[in-house]
Design a protein around this motif. Structure first.
Motif, PDB file in Angstrom:
ATOM      1  N   ARG A   4      40.519 102.881  27.954  1.00 41.87           N
ATOM      2  CA  ARG A   4      41.558 103.266  27.012  1.00 41.87           C
ATOM      3  C   ARG A   4      42.338 102.066  26.497  1.00 41.87           C
ATOM      4  O   ARG A   4      42.839 102.069  25.389  1.00 41.87           O
ATOM      5  N   HIS A   5      42.527 101.048  27.325  1.00 39.75           N
ATOM      6  CA  HIS A   5      43.330  99.886  26.966  1.00 39.75           C
ATOM      7  C   HIS A   5      42.518  98.619  27.256  1.00 39.75           C
ATOM      8  O   HIS A   5      41.521  98.668  27.978  1.00 39.75           O
ATOM      9  N   LEU A   6      42.964  97.487  26.720  1.00 42.23           N
ATOM     10  CA  LEU A   6      42.414  96.194  27.131  1.00 42.23           C
ATOM     11  C   LEU A   6      43.592  95.328  27.559  1.00 42.23           C
ATOM     12  O   LEU A   6      44.256  94.699  26.744  1.00 42.23           O
ATOM     13  N   ILE A   7      43.873  95.338  28.846  1.00 43.51           N
ATOM     14  CA  ILE A   7      44.984  94.593  29.430  1.00 43.51           C
ATOM     15  C   ILE A   7      44.486  93.316  30.081  1.00 43.51           C
ATOM     16  O   ILE A   7      45.130  92.276  30.049  1.00 43.51           O
ATOM     17  N   ASN A 123      46.294  93.726  25.054  1.00 41.71           N
ATOM     18  CA  ASN A 123      47.096  92.593  25.506  1.00 41.71           C
ATOM     19  C   ASN A 123      46.742  91.356  24.689  1.00 41.71           C
ATOM     20  O   ASN A 123      45.646  90.809  24.808  1.00 41.71           O
ATOM     21  N   ALA A 124      47.680  90.907  23.865  1.00 40.43           N
ATOM     22  CA  ALA A 124      47.473  89.700  23.047  1.00 40.43           C
ATOM     23  C   ALA A 124      48.158  88.500  23.678  1.00 40.43           C
ATOM     24  O   ALA A 124      48.456  87.521  23.002  1.00 40.43           O
ATOM     25  N   THR A 133      41.787  88.951  24.744  1.00 36.16           N
ATOM     26  CA  THR A 133      41.064  88.880  23.470  1.00 36.16           C
ATOM     27  C   THR A 133      40.761  87.442  23.059  1.00 36.16           C
ATOM     28  O   THR A 133      39.817  87.210  22.306  1.00 36.16           O
ATOM     29  N   GLN A 134      41.531  86.467  23.561  1.00 39.31           N
ATOM     30  CA  GLN A 134      41.130  85.074  23.375  1.00 39.31           C
ATOM     31  C   GLN A 134      39.841  84.821  24.144  1.00 39.31           C
ATOM     32  O   GLN A 134      38.943  84.120  23.673  1.00 39.31           O
ATOM     33  N   MET A 291      38.231  86.561  15.106  1.00 39.36           N
ATOM     34  CA  MET A 291      38.474  87.643  14.149  1.00 39.36           C
ATOM     35  C   MET A 291      37.367  88.688  14.226  1.00 39.36           C
ATOM     36  O   MET A 291      37.625  89.901  14.246  1.00 39.36           O
ATOM     37  N   TYR A 292      36.118  88.251  14.290  1.00 41.25           N
ATOM     38  CA  TYR A 292      35.003  89.195  14.280  1.00 41.25           C
ATOM     39  C   TYR A 292      34.929  90.015  15.565  1.00 41.25           C
ATOM     40  O   TYR A 292      34.649  91.226  15.526  1.00 41.25           O
ATOM     41  N   ILE A 293      35.179  89.379  16.715  1.00 49.37           N
ATOM     42  CA  ILE A 293      35.114  90.152  17.963  1.00 49.37           C
ATOM     43  C   ILE A 293      36.284  91.123  18.036  1.00 49.37           C
ATOM     44  O   ILE A 293      36.167  92.224  18.591  1.00 49.37           O
TER      45      ILE A 293
END
Length: 353
Positions: A4-7, A123-124, A133-134, A291-293
């Motif tokens: 559900r999330h990406l932490i 989570n950014a 995401t990095q 950006m693409y991922i």
């Protein structure tokens, strides 16, 4: 993908990563085919600390998929400046948006947000903790231009104590085979103990060194990071380590001809501009891959249905002693713990209790 999330990158299995990368590769090869991927979806960007690449790339990713974006890049322009709690902000924003992208100087903030949100939280970056995401951008760059992430000798250089990109990357690479880490940092900026415990628990190979030049001939990837002034408690402490590692064309003479140089950016003085034109420099391409991922990720998360979270325990005095943990300021948060290397740790910031 079933989450559900990406932490934390630990939320992804290797199979889920491979499915996400496969979608990303298709988008990179034919971006016009995905212009309707998030049509009608709305993304909220909540950035409580400065960002260029992450903020812009998430905005661009959603716009390229046909969606919309709103949010703030300065908390002073939001009700946070009036004292609004994170819980109230998230409950309100998640009623408006289909996905929330959040950066905070507080460690564990994204985890806390996910407890109260009815839409997926990404989570950014949360303080010096994690930046998953990095890591997606890092892995995408390695996979696309090296062809494989397995069997990798990788040097992580710079501020490994506060470097959330480094912590996320270590966690991600635990899912791949035959990875050897060279952790290059001054002793005062070495990886935190909870990351060592994570690596030992999984039998990951790593050595800690203070010098870059002796190990550079062994590396397949060199991941440079800046010494982060904003994470130091005083200017004097920062000045003691500022400029300790600088990658130049001269130093690259000892590296493999196909070694990749990565950097999450922004850089200050840790990579000389004379490296930019070296074919081994991939850090600007790395930003493009990001950006693409993120487009691939948003196609999954932003299209999930809203889900009302259930009742949440009200916390008391925080158990975590980390002064930068989100539980120190948002004291209503439930007291969550987890085991890392057999040691009980805070489930928000991973610090040992």
């Amino acid at each position: 993908m079933s989450f559900r999330h990406l932490i934390d990158f630990g939320d992804l299995s290797r199979q889920e990563w491979e499915e996400l990368y496969a979608r990303c590769a298709k988008i990179m090869d034919d971006p016009d085919a995905y212009m309707e991927g998030c049509r009608g979806r709305v993304q909220a960007n909540l950035f409580y600390e400065p960002s260029t690449r992450t903020n812009f790339s998430f905005q661009t990713a959603m716009l390229r998929l046909g969606g919309k974006v709103f949010g703030f890049a300065d908390p002073k322009s939001s009700s946070t400046a009036k004292g609004e709690s994170l819980k109230d902000t998230i409950k309100m924003v998640s009623a408006y948006a289909d996905v929330i992208v959040m950066r905070s100087p507080k460690e564990g903030a994204a985890k806390a947000a996910s407890i109260y949100s009815e839409t997926p939280v990404i989570n950014a970056g949360d303080g010096g903790h994690m930046h998953p995401t990095q890591t997606l951008a890092d892995l995408t760059t390695i996979q696309r231009y090296r062809g494989s992430i397995d069997d990798l000798n990788i040097g992580l250089c710079g501020d490994l104590k506060n470097g959330r990109t480094v912590h996320s990357l270590i966690k991600a690479l635990a899912k791949f085979d035959n990875i050897r880490f060279y952790l290059i940092a001054p002793r005062e900026l070495a990886v935190p103990e909870y990351m060592r415990a994570f690596m030992r628990e999984r039998g990951m190979k790593f050595v800690e060194v203070t010098g870059l030049e002796p190990v550079i001939p062994m590396l397949d990837v060199l991941y440079m990071t800046r010494i982060q002034q904003e994470r130091f408690s005083s200017p004097w402490e920062y000045e003691q380590v500022r400029g300790i590692y600088v990658l130049t064309r001269k130093k690259l003479e000892r590296a493999k001809p196909d070694m990749m140089v990565l950097h999450p950016l922004p850089r200050v003085d840790e990579i000389s501009v004379d490296v930019d034109d070296d074919p081994r420099a991939y850090y600007f391409e790395q930003a493009r891959c990001g950006m693409y991922i993120r487009m691939a990720l948003l196609m999954d998360l932003a299209n999930q249905p809203h889900r009302i979270p259930g009742p949440v325990e009200i916390g008391a005095t925080p158990r975590c002693s980390n002064p930068n943990c989100i539980t120190q300021s948002e004291k209503y948060l439930p007291p969550l713990t987890k085991l890392v290397g057999g040691v009980e740790c805070c489930a928000y910031c991973d610090k040992e209790l």
